[in-house]
Design an enzyme around this catalytic site. Structure first.
Site, PDB file in Angstrom:
ATOM      1  NE  ARG A   1       0.246   1.344   3.358  1.00  0.00           N
ATOM      2  CZ  ARG A   1       1.207   2.198   3.584  1.00  0.00           C
ATOM      3  NH1 ARG A   1       2.479   1.802   3.662  1.00  0.00           N
ATOM      4  NH2 ARG A   1       0.969   3.479   3.749  1.00  0.00           N
ATOM      5  N   GLY A   2       0.273   2.417  -0.122  1.00  0.00           N
ATOM      6  CA  GLY A   2       1.056   3.646  -0.290  1.00  0.00           C
ATOM      7  C   GLY A   2       1.102   3.944  -1.788  1.00  0.00           C
ATOM      8  CB  ALA A   3       0.261   7.016  -3.653  1.00  0.00           C
TER       9      ALA A   3
ATOM     10  CG  ASP B   1      -3.100   8.255  -1.146  1.00  0.00           C
ATOM     11  OD1 ASP B   1      -2.953   8.717   0.002  1.00  0.00           O
ATOM     12  OD2 ASP B   1      -2.776   7.096  -1.464  1.00  0.00           O
TER      13      ASP B   1
ATOM     14  CE  LYS C   1      -4.860   5.564   4.782  1.00  0.00           C
ATOM     15  NZ  LYS C   1      -5.871   4.751   4.090  1.00  0.00           N
TER      16      LYS C   1
ATOM     17  NE  ARG D   1      -6.213   0.916  -1.532  1.00  0.00           N
ATOM     18  CZ  ARG D   1      -5.533   1.395  -0.491  1.00  0.00           C
ATOM     19  NH1 ARG D   1      -4.255   1.083  -0.323  1.00  0.00           N
ATOM     20  NH2 ARG D   1      -6.125   2.192   0.377  1.00  0.00           N
TER      21      ARG D   1
HETATM   22  O1  MRU Z   1      -4.418   3.224   2.349  1.00  0.00           O
HETATM   23  P1  MRU Z   1      -2.935   3.422   2.187  1.00  0.00           P
HETATM   24  O2  MRU Z   1      -2.140   2.824   3.285  1.00  0.00           O
HETATM   25  O3  MRU Z   1      -2.464   3.010   0.815  1.00  0.00           O
HETATM   26  O4  MRU Z   1      -2.765   5.004   2.290  1.00  0.00           O
HETATM   27  C1  MRU Z   1      -1.479   5.545   2.243  1.00  0.00           C
HETATM   28  C2  MRU Z   1      -1.433   7.013   2.368  1.00  0.00           C
HETATM   29  O5  MRU Z   1      -2.434   7.681   2.522  1.00  0.00           O
HETATM   30  C3  MRU Z   1      -0.081   7.656   2.179  1.00  0.00           C
HETATM   31  O6  MRU Z   1       0.056   8.787   2.970  1.00  0.00           O
HETATM   32  C4  MRU Z   1       0.067   8.054   0.704  1.00  0.00           C
HETATM   33  O7  MRU Z   1      -0.218   6.972  -0.123  1.00  0.00           O
HETATM   34  C5  MRU Z   1       1.407   8.587   0.393  1.00  0.00           C
HETATM   35  S1  MRU Z   1       2.620   7.309   0.388  1.00  0.00           S
HETATM   36  C6  MRU Z   1       4.125   7.972  -0.001  1.00  0.00           C
END
Ligand code: MRU
Length: 354
Positions: free
Chosen positions: A55-57, A245, A256, A98
């Site tokens: 996970r994480g963009a 994101d 988030k 997603r």
């Molecule tokens: O639901 P997630 O864990 O994928 O959400 C992640 C976030 O909101 C991060 O802050 C965002 O993706 C930036 S990651 C460098």
């Protein structure tokens, strides 16, 4: 750049591609267990994104690109037509995982555009191009993070920083967006203490950020989300930095759930509030944050915590992200430098320059 990635973190890349397999740290198991999984099917890669093994963009973007590389290396198609049809099926499957992080679509489209440009090339060449492009996307992510780390450390004040969720190494290929800034500050000696919000409902702050920053020796204190305001009121926070994101043309951004509340709190207490993201997170096709699709996840994430039931079976609303209006932002730290207000004009300038 003053530091190399290996001078900033002991963590390996969170996702990699080896011929015929996507290898990733299984983030669902952390902090209890550090284990990598090898995925050998495109469906398996899509499932890993949906269930947040990864996970994480930026990490999602790189993983999806590797999913297409996996398709290229494992396809049994005998003709180019058959291969291309299968490519679009893989592309759609990965795309429908997603909806909020733009990096997913950015990475998939980068490879799709390349395939469409090379329609006339021999099949083996098209396959080679897909794999090479996916690896390039991952390598570029680490380079972009390194640049953001250095740009960010120039503008963050010395002292205590608060972060939300995980925009660290695990959320990217390596180093992180926020993670890179924190790591450069730590090396420079300007980061005194990191406040980590636990980040309900999925606890990316507690499970992942606390784990990875502690692993790299960054001094931190973990708090529950509802403590952030009090900690700010006590004068213990000098800056807030979060990931993104999707950032849109006017500077509004999705991140988030809980980010918006922090932004309002930071404004109330006169604390600088930054987001950090590569240009691949910027979606100039949307004018305002109201247009960003917000993912809603399953009720179980709220009704349970760490596998334990913590509420009766009532109705639940579980938006995974919120939108922070640009008026709360001090600056946007990108891989091409820091963008200051007015964001609409300065983002447009940055994209024109590209
Ligand atoms: O639901 P997630 O864990 O994928 O959400 C992640 C976030 O909101 C991060 O802050 C965002 O993706 C930036 S990651 C460098």
């Amino acid at each position: 750049m003053r530091y190399k990635p290996e001078e900033l973190t002991r963590l390996p890349r969170s996702v990699e591609y080896e011929r015929g397999k996507v290898v990733m740290i299984d983030q669902r198991l952390l902090p209890g267990e550090f284990k990598t999984v090898e995925l050998t099917t495109v469906d398996g890669v899509a499932e890993a994104i949906v269930t947040m093994r990864v996970r994480g963009a930026p990490a999602i973007g790189a993983t999806a690109a590797f999913g297409l590389a996996l398709y290229a290396d494992t396809s049994k198609a005998k003709t180019k037509e058959e291969f291309i049809n299968g490519f679009y099926v893989a592309y759609e499957g990965l795309k429908n995982t997603r909806p909020t992080a733009i990096n997913l679509f950015w990475a998939l489209n980068r490879i799709k555009d390349l395939v469409e440009e090379h329609f006339e090339d021999p099949l083996e060449e098209v396959k080679r191009l897909i794999v090479a492009e996916a690896k390039r996307i991952a390598d570029e992510d680490v380079e972009a993070n390194l640049r953001m780390g250095h740009y960010g450390a120039e503008v963050l004040p010395e002292g205590n920083v608060l972060t939300h969720c995980n925009a660290g190494s695990l959320a990217t290929v390596q180093l992180g967006t926020v993670g890179a800034v924190l790591r450069v500050m730590h090396r420079d000696g300007t980061l005194k203490l990191l406040w980590v919000d636990e980040t309900r409902p999925v606890l990316q702050g507690a499970r992942l950020s606390a784990w990875e920053y502690h692993y790299d020796g960054i001094p931190l204190k973990l708090i529950t989300d509802n403590m952030a305001g009090f900690v700010m009121q006590q004068g213990k926070v000098d800056a807030v930095i979060v990931g993104a994101d999707r950032i849109v043309a006017n500077g509004d951004f999705a991140n988030k759930i809980g980010t918006y509340s922090l932004a309002v709190l930071a404004r109330e207490h006169g604390i600088p509030f930054f987001t950090v993201a590569p240009l691949s997170t910027v979606d100039m096709s949307l004018k305002s944050g109201k247009e960003i699709p917000i993912e809603e996840r399953r009720p179980g994430e709220i009704l349970t915590c760490g596998g334990c039931k913590i509420a009766p079976d009532v109705d639940v609303y579980n938006p995974a992200f919120d939108v922070t209006p640009h008026k709360y932002l001090t600056g946007i730290i990108t891989d091409q430098g820091v963008v200051w207000p007015p964001f609409e004009r300065n983002l447009r300038k940055l994209f024109r320059r590209e």
